[in-house]
Design an enzyme around this catalytic site. Structure first.
Site, PDB file in Angstrom:
ATOM      1  CB  SER A  69      10.172   1.230   5.444  1.00 30.84           C
ATOM      2  OG  SER A  69       9.465   1.541   4.161  1.00 30.84           O
TER       3      SER A  69
HETATM    4  N1  SAH Z   1       4.710   4.027   4.320  1.00 29.02           N
HETATM    5  C1  SAH Z   1       4.203   2.630   4.608  1.00 29.02           C
HETATM    6  C2  SAH Z   1       4.792   1.626   3.775  1.00 29.02           C
HETATM    7  C3  SAH Z   1       4.224   1.707   2.283  1.00 29.02           C
HETATM    8  S1  SAH Z   1       4.589   0.366   1.112  1.00 29.02           S
HETATM    9  C4  SAH Z   1       3.883   2.222   5.947  1.00 29.02           C
HETATM   10  O1  SAH Z   1       4.443   3.002   6.683  1.00 29.02           O
HETATM   11  O2  SAH Z   1       3.488   1.241   6.396  1.00 29.02           O
HETATM   12  C5  SAH Z   1       4.179   1.287  -0.249  1.00 29.02           C
HETATM   13  C6  SAH Z   1       2.698   1.551  -0.467  1.00 29.02           C
HETATM   14  O3  SAH Z   1       2.748   2.424  -1.749  1.00 29.02           O
HETATM   15  C7  SAH Z   1       2.049   0.290  -1.030  1.00 29.02           C
HETATM   16  O4  SAH Z   1       0.845   0.463   0.186  1.00 29.02           O
HETATM   17  C8  SAH Z   1       1.443   0.978  -2.277  1.00 29.02           C
HETATM   18  O5  SAH Z   1       0.165   0.414  -2.509  1.00 29.02           O
HETATM   19  C9  SAH Z   1       1.628   2.158  -2.364  1.00 29.02           C
HETATM   20  N2  SAH Z   1       1.498   2.854  -3.811  1.00 29.02           N
HETATM   21  C10 SAH Z   1       2.044   2.397  -4.751  1.00 29.02           C
HETATM   22  N3  SAH Z   1       1.867   3.212  -5.768  1.00 29.02           N
HETATM   23  C11 SAH Z   1       1.083   4.478  -5.318  1.00 29.02           C
HETATM   24  C12 SAH Z   1       0.878   5.735  -5.598  1.00 29.02           C
HETATM   25  N4  SAH Z   1       1.019   5.954  -6.909  1.00 29.02           N
HETATM   26  N5  SAH Z   1       0.078   6.402  -4.902  1.00 29.02           N
HETATM   27  C13 SAH Z   1      -0.170   6.124  -3.642  1.00 29.02           C
HETATM   28  N6  SAH Z   1       0.316   4.924  -3.206  1.00 29.02           N
HETATM   29  C14 SAH Z   1       0.943   4.131  -3.913  1.00 29.02           C
END
Ligand code: SAH
Length: 221
Positions: free
Chosen positions: A68
């Site tokens: 993000s």
């Molecule tokens: N917080 C992260 C950015 C996350 S992007 C950072 O600091 O880099 C969102 C992430 O959520 C993706 O990697 C995606 O694979 C994950 N995601 C999607 N659905 C999910 C779920 N049900 N449980 C856990 N992770 C999930």
């Protein structure tokens, strides 16, 4: 003589300072600003975009996912209102950067990721940087991680169509849940506070996240 590598490190440091000054206009929590001035975001992004690490924008981290924008990370972290003793759950480990920020402020961070390759890379980066109070787990069928609930705070870094009951159940009374809720393309960032019998919801800002996949969320494409 200043080598190329040295020059780029100096530049990154200057850009990091500029970013923190920019965040300061909107973010008042000094602990959040201090931590963001310390955690090296460039080590959580692919080396090809390292020079962009301190621009206030999201960056691709592979598998169609993104880290993000720093402003959103700061706002979400501030909205958890952490004091230091909390056990925090993060959904969506991605690069591990947000987990590192949380680990600097909270006692323990449990973070859950759906994609094994991202979970593995994040685990390696966090270990290399010495974070021993973060555990990276692969997502289960139900959202979050029931086994270690309740959590004092929960942060969801992917967009959900509504506030998932499962996560409200995993939140301690008095705890905060920060989550983007809306359509697949645009959402509102919500701060939900759990009281004994009810929840209060505050809308923080419009935002745009990749979709949360699973029960009470979106189907995989
Ligand atoms: N917080 C992260 C950015 C996350 S992007 C950072 O600091 O880099 C969102 C992430 O959520 C993706 O990697 C995606 O694979 C994950 N995601 C999607 N659905 C999910 C779920 N049900 N449980 C856990 N992770 C999930």
């Amino acid at each position: 003589m200043i080598t190329l590598k040295h020059r780029s490190i100096v530049n990154l440091e200057r850009e990091r300072e500029k970013l923190i000054e920019h965040l300061r206009q909107e973010i008042s929590d000094e602990r959040v600003l201090n931590v963001m001035a310390r955690v090296p975001r460039e080590l959580f992004v692919p080396s090809s975009s390292r020079h962009l690490a301190y621009e206030d924008r999201p960056l691709p981290i592979g598998e169609g996912q993104t880290i993000s924008q720093p402003f959103i990370i700061a706002l979400m972290t501030q909205a958890l209102e952490l004091l230091g003793s909390e056990k925090v759950l993060e959904l969506g480990t991605g690069s591990g950067y947000q987990a590192a920020i949380l680990a600097e402020i909270a006692r323990q961070v449990i973070t859950v990721e759906r994609l094994p390759s991202l979970a593995n890379t994040a685990r390696r980066t966090l270990k290399k940087l010495g974070y021993i109070n973060v555990q990276v787990h692969l997502a289960e069928r139900t959202l979050g991680r029931r086994a270690e609930a309740p959590y004092d705070a929960i942060m969801v870094t992917a967009a959900a169509p509504r506030i998932p009951q499962e996560l409200l159940d995993q939140l301690a009374v008095g705890g905060r849940l920060v989550i983007p809720v809306g359509s697949r393309w645009e959402q509102d960032l919500l701060q939900v506070t759990k009281q004994k019998e009810e929840f209060t919801v505050k809308n923080l800002t419009p935002c745009r996240f990749v979709p949360l996949i699973g029960e009470e969320a979106w189907n995989e494409e």
